[in-house]
Scaffold this active site. Structure first.
Site, short mmCIF file in Angstrom:
data_model
loop_
_atom_site.label_atom_id
_atom_site.label_comp_id
_atom_site.label_asym_id
_atom_site.label_seq_id
_atom_site.Cartn_x
_atom_site.Cartn_y
_atom_site.Cartn_z
N SER A 58 0.83 -1.21 0.00
CA SER A 58 0.00 0.00 0.00
C SER A 58 0.87 1.27 0.00
O SER A 58 0.48 2.29 -0.59
CB SER A 58 -0.98 0.01 1.18
OG SER A 58 -0.30 0.18 2.40
N ASN A 59 2.03 1.20 0.62
CA ASN A 59 2.94 2.36 0.55
C ASN A 59 3.50 2.54 -0.86
O ASN A 59 3.62 3.66 -1.35
CB ASN A 59 4.07 2.22 1.58
CG ASN A 59 3.62 2.60 2.97
OD1 ASN A 59 3.43 3.78 3.25
ND2 ASN A 59 3.38 1.61 3.81
N MET A 62 10.96 -6.87 4.48
CA MET A 62 11.17 -7.51 5.78
C MET A 62 12.54 -8.20 5.90
O MET A 62 12.63 -9.27 6.49
CB MET A 62 10.04 -8.52 6.04
CG MET A 62 8.65 -7.93 5.98
SD MET A 62 8.39 -6.56 7.12
CE MET A 62 8.22 -7.48 8.65
N ARG A 63 13.56 -7.59 5.35
CA ARG A 63 14.90 -8.17 5.46
C ARG A 63 15.86 -7.10 5.94
O ARG A 63 15.74 -5.94 5.55
CB ARG A 63 15.42 -8.68 4.10
CG ARG A 63 14.52 -9.63 3.38
CD ARG A 63 14.51 -11.02 3.96
NE ARG A 63 15.82 -11.63 4.05
CZ ARG A 63 16.08 -12.73 4.76
NH1 ARG A 63 15.13 -13.30 5.46
NH2 ARG A 63 17.28 -13.24 4.79
N LEU A 77 19.45 -5.41 5.73
CA LEU A 77 20.42 -5.32 4.63
C LEU A 77 21.86 -5.42 5.16
O LEU A 77 22.16 -4.98 6.27
CB LEU A 77 20.22 -4.01 3.88
CG LEU A 77 18.85 -3.91 3.18
CD1 LEU A 77 18.57 -2.49 2.74
CD2 LEU A 77 18.77 -4.87 2.00
N HIS A 90 8.52 2.99 8.97
CA HIS A 90 8.24 2.10 10.10
C HIS A 90 6.98 2.59 10.82
O HIS A 90 6.83 3.79 11.06
CB HIS A 90 9.43 2.09 11.07
CG HIS A 90 9.21 1.18 12.22
ND1 HIS A 90 9.33 -0.19 12.11
CD2 HIS A 90 8.81 1.41 13.49
CE1 HIS A 90 9.03 -0.75 13.27
NE2 HIS A 90 8.72 0.19 14.12
C1 GRF Z 1 4.10 -0.66 6.76
O1 GRF Z 1 3.37 -0.53 7.94
C2 GRF Z 1 5.53 -0.24 6.95
O2 GRF Z 1 5.69 0.75 7.91
C3 GRF Z 1 6.18 -1.52 7.43
O3 GRF Z 1 5.57 -2.52 6.68
C4 GRF Z 1 4.24 -2.12 6.34
C5 GRF Z 1 4.09 -2.29 4.85
O4 GRF Z 1 2.78 -2.06 4.42
N1 GRF Z 1 7.61 -1.44 7.28
P1 GRF Z 1 2.46 -2.03 2.86
O5 GRF Z 1 3.02 -3.33 2.26
O6 GRF Z 1 3.13 -0.83 2.28
O7 GRF Z 1 0.96 -2.00 2.76
#
Ligand code: GRF
Length: 200
Positions: A18-19, A95-96, A98, A114
């Site tokens: 979503s970001n 989720m890794r 670096l 975050h």
């Molecule tokens: C977000 O809450 C971001 O802060 C965290 O992982 C989530 C990713 O959400 N690091 P999306 O995949 O962008 O919906």
């Protein structure tokens, strides 16, 4: 005065995206001077990849499980990002952790988002941690990436209230909405040269 050239972004993802979508929407709307050159997921089938493809952006899967070491995985990432001529790396739910080698390849030009007001609640399940602790205010943070977990220099933060009626789903949704705005705002600052690469 000539207009600044657009940022060339490589976006690393692991999940929903979503970001990433917020960034793609801002680029599409002409409100963010950037191009997303490539989106790379470490998990096949990450929904974020479909978002990239729908926006006609190169979408790659580089599964970390297929590499014998973190270093080898990161070298594959660096090579794909370099091939795409990326000059800033955006971690959007990646989720890794670096390696120093990766950090050196894009020195000071890697940012992460975050879902808490760092340094509170680093690591996974930040919204759950916030609810468990009972804070009345949480939020989100965009920061430069360093060797630690969510420990790099903070660029910007946005506060989000925790309501007494909140559960994980309602709080996460409120944080996510703030993230989408904050991430794009920070990228606009970078594109305008008001946020510059971090020098250690
Ligand atoms: C977000 O809450 C971001 O802060 C965290 O992982 C989530 C990713 O959400 N690091 P999306 O995949 O962008 O919906």
């Amino acid at each position: 005065m000539t207009a600044p050239s657009p940022l060339s972004l490589g976006v690393l993802v692991s999940g929903v995206g979503s970001n990433l979508q917020a960034i793609l929407d801002a680029v599409g709307a002409g409100t963010l001077n950037a191009q997303v050159k490539v989106v790379i997921a470490n998990r096949a089938g990450a929904p974020a990849l479909d978002r990239a493809r729908r926006a006609d952006i190169r979408a790659l899967t580089i599964p970390h499980t297929e590499f014998s070491s973190r270093e080898a995985f990161d070298r594959a990432l660096v090579s794909a990002l370099r091939e795409a001529e990326v000059n800033w790396v955006v971690l959007a739910g990646f989720m890794r952790v670096l390696t120093p080698e990766f950090l050196a390849a894009f020195a000071g030009r890697i940012i992460n988002i975050h879902p808490s007001l760092l340094p509170a609640f680093p690591g996974v399940d930040a919204a759950k941690q916030a609810l468990a602790y009972g804070v009345k205010l949480t939020g989100c943070t965009v920061h430069f990436v360093d060797r630690g977990v969510d420990s790099g220099k903070i660029i910007a933060q946005r506060a989000v209230p925790v309501e007494t009626s909140d559960d994980l789903s309602s709080l996460s949704a409120r944080i996510h909405a703030a993230e989408h705005e904050l991430f794009v705002d920070v990228l606009r600052e970078i594109a305008a040269g008001r946020v510059v690469p971090f020098e250690a």
